[in-house]
Design a protein around this motif. Structure first.
Motif, short mmCIF file in Angstrom:
data_model
loop_
_atom_site.label_atom_id
_atom_site.label_comp_id
_atom_site.label_asym_id
_atom_site.label_seq_id
_atom_site.Cartn_x
_atom_site.Cartn_y
_atom_site.Cartn_z
N GLY A 1 57.55 -6.92 33.68
CA GLY A 1 58.64 -7.40 34.22
C GLY A 1 59.40 -8.36 33.14
N VAL A 2 58.42 -8.49 32.12
CA VAL A 2 59.07 -9.48 31.12
C VAL A 2 60.41 -8.63 30.45
CG1 VAL A 2 58.64 -10.32 28.71
CG2 VAL A 2 56.84 -10.51 30.83
N SER A 3 61.40 -9.69 29.95
CA SER A 3 62.52 -8.93 29.20
C SER A 3 62.47 -9.66 27.64
CB SER A 3 63.79 -9.32 29.98
OG SER A 3 63.81 -10.70 30.31
N PHE A 4 63.49 -9.21 27.03
CA PHE A 4 63.47 -9.36 25.44
C PHE A 4 64.73 -9.67 24.87
CE2 PHE A 4 59.24 -7.13 25.76
CZ PHE A 4 58.71 -7.86 25.02
N SER A 5 65.02 -10.66 24.20
CA SER A 5 66.14 -10.97 23.48
C SER A 5 65.96 -10.94 21.93
CB SER A 5 66.42 -12.36 23.78
OG SER A 5 67.63 -12.80 23.15
N LEU A 6 66.88 -10.70 21.05
CA LEU A 6 66.60 -10.49 19.85
C LEU A 6 67.60 -11.86 19.33
CD1 LEU A 6 65.38 -9.27 17.36
CD2 LEU A 6 67.72 -7.71 17.12
N ASP A 7 67.00 -12.78 18.64
CA ASP A 7 67.27 -14.00 18.30
C ASP A 7 68.07 -13.90 16.90
OD1 ASP A 7 67.69 -16.86 18.42
OD2 ASP A 7 65.65 -17.43 18.64
N ASP A 8 68.90 -15.09 16.55
CA ASP A 8 69.47 -15.09 15.22
C ASP A 8 70.08 -13.88 14.60
OD1 ASP A 8 68.27 -17.60 15.45
OD2 ASP A 8 66.60 -17.29 14.07
N PHE A 9 70.68 -12.79 15.79
CA PHE A 9 71.09 -11.79 15.42
C PHE A 9 72.01 -11.71 14.01
CE2 PHE A 9 73.66 -7.77 15.63
CZ PHE A 9 72.33 -6.88 15.45
N GLY A 10 71.98 -10.88 13.14
CA GLY A 10 72.97 -10.60 12.03
C GLY A 10 72.15 -11.20 10.69
N THR A 11 71.34 -12.16 11.05
CA THR A 11 70.73 -13.02 9.70
C THR A 11 69.69 -12.05 8.98
OG1 THR A 11 69.16 -14.18 11.07
CG2 THR A 11 71.45 -15.17 10.59
N GLY A 12 69.11 -11.00 9.71
CA GLY A 12 67.95 -10.37 9.23
C GLY A 12 68.34 -9.17 8.67
N TYR A 13 67.54 -8.09 8.36
CA TYR A 13 67.65 -6.85 7.68
C TYR A 13 67.54 -5.54 8.59
CZ TYR A 13 66.80 -9.99 3.85
OH TYR A 13 67.17 -10.95 3.05
N SER A 14 67.70 -5.79 10.06
CA SER A 14 67.40 -4.73 10.84
C SER A 14 68.71 -3.75 10.67
CB SER A 14 67.26 -5.18 12.33
OG SER A 14 68.41 -5.82 12.71
N SER A 15 68.57 -2.52 10.77
CA SER A 15 69.43 -1.53 11.03
C SER A 15 69.68 -1.07 12.37
CB SER A 15 69.09 -0.19 10.09
OG SER A 15 67.91 0.44 11.06
N LEU A 16 71.05 -0.72 12.23
CA LEU A 16 71.44 -0.39 13.69
C LEU A 16 70.45 0.71 14.27
CD1 LEU A 16 75.41 -0.25 13.17
CD2 LEU A 16 73.88 -2.04 14.05
N SER A 17 69.95 1.59 13.52
CA SER A 17 69.09 2.66 14.15
C SER A 17 67.94 1.84 14.64
CB SER A 17 68.79 3.52 13.25
OG SER A 17 67.71 3.39 12.37
N GLN A 18 67.33 1.05 14.14
CA GLN A 18 66.05 -0.09 14.67
C GLN A 18 66.45 -0.39 15.92
OE1 GLN A 18 65.32 -1.96 10.84
NE2 GLN A 18 63.39 -1.19 10.84
N LEU A 19 67.59 -1.09 15.82
CA LEU A 19 68.13 -2.18 16.75
C LEU A 19 68.29 -1.23 18.30
CD1 LEU A 19 69.21 -4.81 17.97
CD2 LEU A 19 71.64 -3.70 17.22
N GLN A 20 68.75 -0.05 18.11
CA GLN A 20 68.93 0.83 19.04
C GLN A 20 67.93 1.46 19.66
OE1 GLN A 20 69.49 4.97 19.91
NE2 GLN A 20 69.52 4.64 17.83
N ARG A 21 66.69 1.49 18.84
CA ARG A 21 65.54 2.04 19.35
C ARG A 21 64.68 0.90 20.01
NH1 ARG A 21 62.86 4.84 14.47
NH2 ARG A 21 60.88 5.59 16.19
N LEU A 22 65.04 -0.45 19.72
CA LEU A 22 64.11 -1.37 20.58
C LEU A 22 64.52 -1.57 21.86
CD1 LEU A 22 63.89 -4.37 18.00
CD2 LEU A 22 62.46 -2.54 18.65
N PRO A 23 63.74 -1.75 22.96
CA PRO A 23 63.75 -1.78 24.11
C PRO A 23 64.16 -3.35 24.54
CG PRO A 23 61.66 -1.61 23.99
CD PRO A 23 62.27 -1.38 22.65
#
Ligand code: C2E
Ligand code: MG
Ligand code: MG
Ligand code: MG
Length: 288
Positions: free
Chosen positions: A174-196
């Motif tokens: 039941g836990v949910s997830f947030s991606l903090d400090d978005f835009g400061t790291g190196y994640s690609s859009l394809s990675q982002l899109q795959r994370l739940p």
């Protein structure tokens, strides 16, 4: 061109290096003691809708130093990351947050709030992390649906399959997830899109100069649009003025966190439900 370093400057360099090493070791020792003596506490910063109604809170760790008063995490989190103490600290934070969340369920004005907890990549990477969260929830009786874990893009240096596997196991609780400090790291859009994920947080570095920097404004707008197109909630961090809130709101952002709404508050004050708009009662200090 560098001047030849004489014995004088060499000795000076040695002394400085020695002092730095000793200071580092002392901080480390002090942090171990702080963990043993439970000197860490959580403060809570409200997350608000555009009208200022509280919809959630972020738990932010502070060190109540016996001599120095409140110490801010910018000083000790990097040291804890380096030494590995972050694993013990992270577990204490998780347990404190769940205990608080459980108590809020009996307080009508707080029972509706989500509570976000920061999780370091190193902490998330532990094989036992899922079990630790499950145990903290079970031991406290906190509702998993109200617990949100904030990850940073640094988790994505790991194998995406493993990261998403762990996230999915936690989501089943039941836990949910947030991606903090978005835009400061190196994640690609394809990675982002795959994370739940459920939420992304626009880093405060893009919010600060929103009204004067066309670049920052377009990054903020892009992150909001990206969140919308992926079906994620977007939270803006570091909102300090009505003008920033209005700009973000006009572009589709619905949740805000920042000094304009309230500073992070000690637990008792947070539970009174009154935001702190002026200076904090006791200023946080840096150790150095
Ligand atoms: P973060 O998770 O991005 O938290 C937001 C930071 O922005 C907090 O700093 C908060 O006090 C500050 N902030 C909030 N509103 C404003 C504003 O309007 N203007 C400005 N200039 N700053 C604002 P804080 O509490 O010093 O924490 C710094 C960082 O330390 C956090 O950044 C997070 O990365 C880390 N941290 C805090 N608590 C924990 C924890 O329990 N575990 C871990 N792993 N990291 C933590
Ligand atoms: Mg955070
Ligand atoms: Mg942040
Ligand atoms: Mg940050």
């Amino acid at each position: 061109a560098a001047k030849a370093a004489g014995p004088q400057s060499l000795r000076r360099y040695d002394r400085e290096l020695h002092a730095a090493v000793v200071e580092h070791a002392q901080l480390d020792q002090a942090l171990r003691e702080a963990l043993n003596q439970r000197q860490f506490e959580l403060h809570y910063q409200p997350q608000c809708d555009v009208n200022g109604t509280w919809v959630g809170a972020e738990a932010l760790v502070r060190w109540r130093h016996p001599q120095r008063g409140w110490v801010s995490p910018g000083t000790f989190i990097p040291a804890c990351e380096e030494s590995g103490l972050i694993l013990r600290l992270g577990l204490q934070v998780l347990e404190m947050a769940c205990a608080r969340l459980a108590q809020w369920q009996a307080m009508p004005h707080l029972a509706g709030l989500m509570l976000s907890v920061n999780v370091s990549a190193r902490q998330f990477r532990q094989p036992e992390f899922v079990r630790q969260v499950a145990q903290a929830l079970a031991a406290s009786g906190a509702p998993a649906r109200k617990l949100k874990l904030e990850l940073t893009e640094s988790v994505m240096v790991d194998d995406v399959e493993q990261v998403t596997g762990k996230m999915k196991a936690l989501r089943e609780l039941g836990v949910s997830f947030s991606l903090d400090d978005f835009g400061t790291g190196y994640s690609s859009l394809s990675q982002l899109q795959r994370l739940p994920l459920d939420q992304i947080k626009i880093d405060q570095s893009f919010v600060r100069d929103l009204l004067t920097s066309p670049n920052d404004a377009s990054i903020a707008r892009t992150v909001i649009a990206l969140g919308q197109s992926l079906g994620l909630d977007v939270v803006a961090e570091g909102v300090e003025t009505a003008a920033q809130r209005d700009f973000l709101h006009q572009h589709g952002c619905r949740t805000f966190q920042g000094y304009f709404f309230s500073r992070p508050l000690p637990q008792a004050q947070f539970e009174e439900g009154v935001p702190a708009l002026a200076d904090p009662p006791r200023a946080l200090q840096r150790l150095s």
